[in-house]
Design a protein around this motif. Structure first.
Motif, mmCIF file in Angstrom:
data_model
loop_
_atom_site.group_PDB
_atom_site.id
_atom_site.type_symbol
_atom_site.label_atom_id
_atom_site.label_comp_id
_atom_site.label_asym_id
_atom_site.label_seq_id
_atom_site.Cartn_x
_atom_site.Cartn_y
_atom_site.Cartn_z
ATOM 1 N N ASN A 25 0.822 -1.215 0.000
ATOM 2 C CA ASN A 25 0.000 0.000 0.000
ATOM 3 C C ASN A 25 0.858 1.269 0.000
ATOM 4 O OD1 ASN A 25 -2.597 1.050 -0.229
ATOM 5 N ND2 ASN A 25 -2.656 1.587 1.944
ATOM 6 N N HIS A 26 1.976 1.189 -0.719
ATOM 7 C CA HIS A 26 2.875 2.332 -0.822
ATOM 8 C C HIS A 26 2.406 3.292 -1.905
ATOM 9 C CE1 HIS A 26 6.654 0.366 1.156
ATOM 10 N NE2 HIS A 26 5.690 0.611 2.012
ATOM 11 N N ASN A 27 2.682 4.572 -1.662
ATOM 12 C CA ASN A 27 2.244 5.593 -2.610
ATOM 13 C C ASN A 27 3.155 5.725 -3.819
ATOM 14 O OD1 ASN A 27 -0.114 6.494 -1.361
ATOM 15 N ND2 ASN A 27 1.037 7.818 0.035
ATOM 16 N N VAL A 28 4.419 5.405 -3.648
ATOM 17 C CA VAL A 28 5.386 5.643 -4.714
ATOM 18 C C VAL A 28 5.823 4.312 -5.320
ATOM 19 C CG1 VAL A 28 7.447 6.917 -5.380
ATOM 20 C CG2 VAL A 28 6.205 7.566 -3.309
ATOM 21 N N MET A 29 5.824 4.261 -6.637
ATOM 22 C CA MET A 29 6.324 3.079 -7.349
ATOM 23 C C MET A 29 7.329 3.528 -8.396
ATOM 24 S SD MET A 29 2.966 0.642 -7.707
ATOM 25 C CE MET A 29 3.921 -0.862 -8.025
ATOM 26 N N TYR A 30 8.405 2.745 -8.523
ATOM 27 C CA TYR A 30 9.529 3.094 -9.391
ATOM 28 C C TYR A 30 9.799 1.962 -10.380
ATOM 29 C CZ TYR A 30 10.656 5.843 -5.151
ATOM 30 O OH TYR A 30 10.624 6.673 -4.053
ATOM 31 N N TRP A 31 10.319 2.334 -11.540
ATOM 32 C CA TRP A 31 10.876 1.355 -12.476
ATOM 33 C C TRP A 31 12.336 1.703 -12.737
ATOM 34 C CZ3 TRP A 31 9.091 -3.191 -13.939
ATOM 35 C CH2 TRP A 31 7.710 -3.444 -13.918
ATOM 36 N N TYR A 32 13.186 0.689 -12.523
ATOM 37 C CA TYR A 32 14.607 0.820 -12.807
ATOM 38 C C TYR A 32 14.983 -0.146 -13.931
ATOM 39 C CZ TYR A 32 15.431 3.208 -8.307
ATOM 40 O OH TYR A 32 15.436 4.092 -7.247
ATOM 41 N N GLN A 33 15.955 0.255 -14.709
ATOM 42 C CA GLN A 33 16.553 -0.621 -15.708
ATOM 43 C C GLN A 33 17.973 -0.955 -15.253
ATOM 44 O OE1 GLN A 33 18.303 1.016 -19.379
ATOM 45 N NE2 GLN A 33 16.894 -0.294 -20.531
ATOM 46 N N GLN A 34 18.292 -2.227 -15.273
ATOM 47 C CA GLN A 34 19.646 -2.638 -14.891
ATOM 48 C C GLN A 34 20.238 -3.503 -15.989
ATOM 49 O OE1 GLN A 34 20.064 -5.149 -11.422
ATOM 50 N NE2 GLN A 34 22.151 -4.440 -11.044
ATOM 51 N N LYS A 35 21.188 -2.968 -16.696
ATOM 52 C CA LYS A 35 21.880 -3.756 -17.708
ATOM 53 C C LYS A 35 22.995 -4.560 -17.063
ATOM 54 C CE LYS A 35 20.577 -0.841 -21.574
ATOM 55 N NZ LYS A 35 21.008 -0.084 -22.771
ATOM 56 N N SER A 36 23.457 -5.524 -17.808
ATOM 57 C CA SER A 36 24.418 -6.481 -17.261
ATOM 58 C C SER A 36 25.628 -5.777 -16.652
ATOM 59 C CB SER A 36 24.868 -7.436 -18.358
ATOM 60 O OG SER A 36 25.769 -8.385 -17.850
ATOM 61 N N SER A 37 25.926 -6.150 -15.411
ATOM 62 C CA SER A 37 27.085 -5.631 -14.684
ATOM 63 C C SER A 37 27.045 -4.116 -14.481
ATOM 64 C CB SER A 37 28.386 -6.005 -15.410
ATOM 65 O OG SER A 37 28.488 -7.401 -15.533
ATOM 66 N N GLN A 38 25.869 -3.552 -14.468
ATOM 67 C CA GLN A 38 25.729 -2.115 -14.237
ATOM 68 C C GLN A 38 24.805 -1.852 -13.055
ATOM 69 O OE1 GLN A 38 24.828 0.275 -17.672
ATOM 70 N NE2 GLN A 38 26.088 -0.987 -19.033
ATOM 71 N N ALA A 39 24.824 -0.628 -12.589
ATOM 72 C CA ALA A 39 23.937 -0.218 -11.512
ATOM 73 C C ALA A 39 22.528 -0.016 -12.036
ATOM 74 C CB ALA A 39 24.449 1.071 -10.878
ATOM 75 N N PRO A 40 21.536 -0.195 -11.202
ATOM 76 C CA PRO A 40 20.172 0.139 -11.604
ATOM 77 C C PRO A 40 20.049 1.615 -11.926
ATOM 78 C CG PRO A 40 20.173 -1.180 -9.600
ATOM 79 C CD PRO A 40 21.584 -0.764 -9.847
ATOM 80 N N LYS A 41 19.262 1.902 -12.953
ATOM 81 C CA LYS A 41 19.065 3.276 -13.394
ATOM 82 C C LYS A 41 17.578 3.561 -13.441
ATOM 83 C CE LYS A 41 20.033 6.352 -17.307
ATOM 84 N NZ LYS A 41 18.598 6.662 -17.529
ATOM 85 N N LEU A 42 17.164 4.626 -12.783
ATOM 86 C CA LEU A 42 15.746 4.951 -12.714
ATOM 87 C C LEU A 42 15.220 5.396 -14.073
ATOM 88 C CD1 LEU A 42 13.329 5.270 -10.728
ATOM 89 C CD2 LEU A 42 13.929 7.697 -10.636
ATOM 90 N N LEU A 43 14.099 4.797 -14.478
ATOM 91 C CA LEU A 43 13.417 5.214 -15.708
ATOM 92 C C LEU A 43 12.358 6.265 -15.411
ATOM 93 C CD1 LEU A 43 12.894 1.707 -17.357
ATOM 94 C CD2 LEU A 43 14.566 3.448 -18.012
ATOM 95 N N PHE A 44 11.503 5.959 -14.432
ATOM 96 C CA PHE A 44 10.436 6.875 -14.024
ATOM 97 C C PHE A 44 9.857 6.390 -12.710
ATOM 98 C CE2 PHE A 44 9.084 4.961 -18.233
ATOM 99 C CZ PHE A 44 8.780 3.710 -17.748
ATOM 100 N N HIS A 45 9.025 7.253 -12.115
ATOM 101 C CA HIS A 45 8.311 6.827 -10.930
ATOM 102 C C HIS A 45 6.956 7.510 -10.850
ATOM 103 C CE1 HIS A 45 9.899 10.581 -9.088
ATOM 104 N NE2 HIS A 45 8.898 10.462 -8.232
ATOM 105 N N TYR A 46 6.066 6.886 -10.121
ATOM 106 C CA TYR A 46 4.746 7.435 -9.832
ATOM 107 C C TYR A 46 4.682 7.779 -8.359
ATOM 108 C CZ TYR A 46 2.157 6.304 -14.118
ATOM 109 O OH TYR A 46 1.664 6.265 -15.404
ATOM 110 N N TYR A 47 4.271 9.000 -8.083
ATOM 111 C CA TYR A 47 3.851 9.339 -6.738
ATOM 112 C C TYR A 47 2.342 9.411 -6.786
ATOM 113 C CZ TYR A 47 2.836 11.812 -2.474
ATOM 114 O OH TYR A 47 2.317 12.161 -1.267
ATOM 115 N N ASP A 48 1.700 8.404 -6.256
ATOM 116 C CA ASP A 48 0.256 8.235 -6.400
ATOM 117 C C ASP A 48 -0.046 8.185 -7.898
ATOM 118 O OD1 ASP A 48 -2.740 9.964 -5.156
ATOM 119 O OD2 ASP A 48 -2.335 7.876 -5.683
ATOM 120 N N LYS A 49 -0.817 9.120 -8.443
ATOM 121 C CA LYS A 49 -1.097 9.112 -9.882
ATOM 122 C C LYS A 49 -0.198 10.067 -10.661
ATOM 123 C CE LYS A 49 -5.962 7.948 -9.116
ATOM 124 N NZ LYS A 49 -7.377 8.380 -9.326
ATOM 125 N N ASP A 50 0.677 10.727 -9.970
ATOM 126 C CA ASP A 50 1.549 11.714 -10.593
ATOM 127 C C ASP A 50 2.767 11.028 -11.196
ATOM 128 O OD1 ASP A 50 3.662 14.389 -9.360
ATOM 129 O OD2 ASP A 50 2.734 14.079 -11.326
#
Lengths: 114, 113
Positions: free
Chosen positions: A28-53
């Motif tokens: 029931n968290h308000n914020v959801m994130y999507w990260y992309q992680q390519k091989s042997s690399q750090a996760p990189k944020l693509l986008f996030h939602y704060y509620d519907k924003d």
């Protein structure tokens, strides 16, 4: 147990064929994130939602879109996957903007593009 | 701009030996600091976090980390490594709630018998 769930765990698609990855949460968290992680690399944020924003990172390609129909679910749509989009895609959640930014991660979806 | 540096790409430690993984951050104010562990093909699991207060933070699986403001460091330690600790370790910094975590490039830990 409350958790972040990603489906499928492994996804194979063809070059240029649209694909959707799914994330659901029972926290029931308000914020959801999507990260992309390519091989042997750090996760990189693509986008996030704060509620519907929706908040897109400046360097996220237009090929990547997201939908959040309700609090529990968030989808990552890749309109025309290229070979360079093969990666692990991680979904994460955090409780609220007033929280200390602790993020809870799902197990990830590994995307293969043929 | 915020950034995180993990100077060691790959570390090998003998089972039972002590471990220290280095992390340096760049941020203007007091950051929120995290260590995550990732086993092959898996998501990220939080080991520990620092927000404020005591600069020595205890985490899960016997890990601890020390925040040193003067050195802009948040190094991860474990007194005795187990073979199951072999994984990728990521240090991350966050500015405030609802924004992205900035991850370091990670350190791969191998454990030798």
């Amino acid at each position: 147990d409350a958790m972040v769930i990603q489906n499928p765990r492994y996804q194979v698609t063809q070059f240029g064929k649209p694909v959707t990855l799914s994330c659901s949460q029972t926290l029931n968290h308000n914020v959801m994130y999507w990260y992309q992680q390519k091989s042997s690399q750090a996760p990189k944020l693509l986008f996030h939602y704060y509620d519907k924003d929706f908040n897109n990172e400046a360097d996220t390609p237009d090929n990547f879109q997201s939908r959040r129909p309700n609090t529990s679910f968030c989808f990552l749509d890749i309109r025309s996957p290229g070979l360079g989009d093969a990666a692990m895609y991680l979904c994460a959640t955090s409780r609220d903007r007033s929280d200390s930014n602790e993020q809870f991660f799902g197990p990830g979806t590994r995307l293969t593009v043929l | 701009a915020q950034s995180v540096t993990q100077p060691d790409i790959h570390i090998t430690v003998s089972e039972g030996a002590s471990l220290e993984l280095r992390c340096n951050y760049s941020y203007g104010a007091t950051p929120y600091l995290f260590w995550y562990v990732q086993s092959p093909g898996q998501g990220l699991q939080l080991l520990l976090k620092y927000f404020s207060g005591d600069t020595l933070v205890q985490g899960i699986k016997g890990f601890e980390a020390e925040f040193k403001r003067s050195q802009s460091s948040f190094n991860l330690r474990k007194p005795s490594v187990h073979w199951s600790d072999a994984a990728e370790y990521f240090c991350a910094v966050g500015a405030w709630a609802g924004t992205a975590l900035i991850f370091g490039k990670g350190t791969t830990l191998s454990v030798s018998s």
